[in-house]
Design an enzyme around this catalytic site. Structure first.
Site, mmCIF file in Angstrom:
data_model
loop_
_atom_site.group_PDB
_atom_site.id
_atom_site.type_symbol
_atom_site.label_atom_id
_atom_site.label_comp_id
_atom_site.label_asym_id
_atom_site.label_seq_id
_atom_site.Cartn_x
_atom_site.Cartn_y
_atom_site.Cartn_z
ATOM 1 N N SER A 149 0.869 -1.224 0.070
ATOM 2 C CA SER A 149 0.046 0.074 -0.045
ATOM 3 C C SER A 149 0.813 1.178 -0.090
ATOM 4 C CB SER A 149 -1.037 -0.059 1.496
ATOM 5 O OG SER A 149 -1.858 0.860 1.207
ATOM 6 N N ASP A 316 -9.453 -4.125 -6.308
ATOM 7 C CA ASP A 316 -8.993 -2.825 -5.477
ATOM 8 C C ASP A 316 -9.381 -1.760 -6.318
ATOM 9 O OD1 ASP A 316 -7.615 -0.857 -3.991
ATOM 10 O OD2 ASP A 316 -5.768 -2.092 -4.065
ATOM 11 N N HIS A 349 -8.680 -3.664 -1.472
ATOM 12 C CA HIS A 349 -7.144 -3.331 -1.374
ATOM 13 C C HIS A 349 -6.615 -3.885 -0.050
ATOM 14 C CE1 HIS A 349 -3.694 -0.352 -1.018
ATOM 15 N NE2 HIS A 349 -4.048 -0.281 0.322
#
Length: 370
Positions: A149, A316, A349
């Site tokens: 991330s 995502d 995500h």
């Protein structure tokens, strides 16, 4: 204001002053980190993990802290990141409230926290701080840098600024630049915090704390961390068993609302609002293209690696799959043996934190091949 320092953290003192990319410098700053495994005599088996916005350095249980970490299923003896083979370092982000110096930390020579006097924070600052930890441990070249991330951004910044620092790279649900949708979401999160009267221009206390703003920010974040497919599968349109009280006619009615509320309440007192603002904005500012006249692919192609793997989840929406494909293509253009792995995870995500059935084999296979 509170720092939330996990047990067993180690600290590395950064050079003082520590210059910041966008101006200013930190005095007497530190970075929290943890390690697993044993560094080889040749010092060639080190892996660096750089994290997303909220995690601390405690990625897994170790001798200093036996409590399970945020990536417990992936890191340890015999696991995908096998600490019988690798010496692993996980660094808490500069600007965080989990042991590293950030807006919640006291200013040097004072008990007063920095608050908004903290210098503007960039992803590149976090990368430079992480590299300083690596150097202090006597590691000249990393076997691999793993970034998840926001950590995917940090990893790219580190690799770009330090040619040859690593043989390989795993970028998980990361990006080389912030996209408008992600910027918009994070902007709303920051606005929710700043519009809470108790935020008070960043000058709040544990007693007068912007809890409503943090709750709204976290709820909005959690909605984007998962996918519509997962929300539907987990909650559907199931309602709560109890009726809404008359005094709250627009209160919680569906199970998904209750889940978001509970998740947000658990988070708000475990992360400092000003740190959240600074780290969130650092992601919006990040754009590797600024180092190549606006061409992100050209910037990626300047990174020198032997091997790379970029992983993303097809669901995502916050760091969409085309961003991971772009990283893989750019690193390949730079000469790396670059693999793009799109995973059909329904969990959006956050899949790398929960969908170990898919992410474990990909990471294990890549590291086994080094």
């Amino acid at each position: 204001m509170t720092e939330f320092i996990p047990p067993g953290s180690r600290w590395h003192a950064l050079p003082s002053p520590f210059p910041m990319k966008r101006g200013g410098a930190l005095q007497d700053a530190r970075v929290a980190y943890e390690t697993w495994g044993t560094l080889s005599q040749a010092r060639d088996n080190a892996i660096l993990i750089v994290t997303g916005l909220s995690p601390d350095a405690h990625a897994a249980a170790n001798a200093d802290n036996p409590a399970p970490g945020w990536w417990e299923a992936m890191l340890g003896p015999g696991k995908a990141i096998d600490t019988d083979r690798w010496f692993v370092v996980c660094v808490n982000s500069l600007g965080s409230c989990k042991g590293s110096t950030g807006p919640a930390s006291p200013m040097p020579g004072s008990e007063v926290p920095y608050r908004l006097a903290f210098p503007d924070l960039s992803i590149e600052d976090g990368a430079a701080a992480a590299l300083d930890v690596v150097r202090a441990l006597g590691i000249e070249r990393l076997a691999c840098v793993i970034g998840n991330s926001m950590g995917g951004m940090t990893a790219l910044a580190l690799l770009h600024a330090n040619p040859g620092i690593a043989r390989s790279h795993i970028n998980i649900s990361g990006s080389a630049q912030a996209l408008p949708f992600s910027i918009a979401i994070r902007s709303l999160q920051r606005e929710a915090i700043r519009l809470d009267p108790l935020w008070n221009g960043g000058d709040y206390t544990d007693e007068a704390y912007p809890e409503s703003g943090m709750r709204m920010a976290r709820k909005l974040g959690v909605i984007t961390y998962r996918s519509a497919l997962e929300w539907d599968g987990r909650f559907g349109r199931v309602r709560l068993e109890s009726d809404r009280p008359d005094e709250d006619p627009f209160g919680l009615e569906f199970q998904v609302e209750s889940y978001l509320e509970g998740h947000a309440r658990r988070f708000v007192r475990q992360f400092d609002p000003n740190c959240y603002l600074y780290l969130s904005r650092s992601m919006d500012w990040f754009d590797l293209a600024e180092y190549a006249d606006g061409d992100v692919m050209a910037a990626l192609a300047t990174i020198r690696l032997e091997k790379a793997m970029t992983i993303g989840a097809t669901t995502d929406i916050l760091f969409p799959l085309q961003q991971q494909e772009q990283i893989a293509d750019g690193l390949r253009a730079g000469g790396a043996e670059s693999l793009f792995v799109p995973l059909p995870s329904p969990q959006g995500h956050d899949a790398f934190l929960v969908d170990f059935g898919r992410f474990d084999p990909a990471v294990r296979g890549f590291l086994d091949g080094l």
